[in-house]
Design an enzyme around this catalytic site. Structure first.
Site, PDB file in Angstrom:
ATOM      1  N   PRO A   2       0.830  -1.192   0.000  1.00 19.97           N
ATOM      2  CA  PRO A   2       0.000   0.000   0.000  1.00 19.97           C
ATOM      3  C   PRO A   2       0.873   1.256   0.000  1.00 19.97           C
ATOM      4  O   PRO A   2       1.840   1.353   0.768  1.00 19.97           O
ATOM      5  CB  PRO A   2      -0.795  -0.102   1.290  1.00 19.97           C
ATOM      6  CG  PRO A   2      -0.771  -1.555   1.646  1.00 19.97           C
ATOM      7  CD  PRO A   2       0.550  -2.045   1.165  1.00 19.97           C
ATOM      8  N   LEU A   3       0.535   2.192  -0.870  1.00 19.52           N
ATOM      9  CA  LEU A   3       1.245   3.468  -0.948  1.00 19.52           C
ATOM     10  C   LEU A   3       0.212   4.569  -0.781  1.00 19.52           C
ATOM     11  O   LEU A   3      -0.713   4.682  -1.585  1.00 19.52           O
ATOM     12  CB  LEU A   3       1.969   3.595  -2.289  1.00 19.52           C
ATOM     13  CG  LEU A   3       2.677   4.912  -2.575  1.00 19.52           C
ATOM     14  CD1 LEU A   3       3.744   5.205  -1.534  1.00 19.52           C
ATOM     15  CD2 LEU A   3       3.279   4.876  -3.970  1.00 19.52           C
TER      16      LEU A   3
END
Length: 61
Positions: A2-3
């Site tokens: 996840p970014l």
């Protein structure tokens, strides 16, 4: 991985930003099952001279 990108106006303390990152990481871990060490957060702080709402710079409010 996840970014998360977070855009916000500058002015928060180091402690506030650190706590926000901890809270966001915890929410991502809880809701996706991703390990915390895989959660990346990018903070983009803008000066009040570089952000406008309804044509008015935040610096001019």
């Amino acid at each position: 991985m996840p970014l998360v990108h977070i855009d916000l106006i500058e002015g928060r303390s180091h402690e506030q930003l650190a706590q926000m990152c901890k809270d966001v990481t915890a929410a991502i871990v809880k809701n996706t099952g991703a390990p915390a060490e895989h959660v990346h957060i990018v903070l983009n702080e803008m000066s009040k001279d570089h952000y406008s709402v309804a044509g008015v710079l935040k610096a001019d409010e």
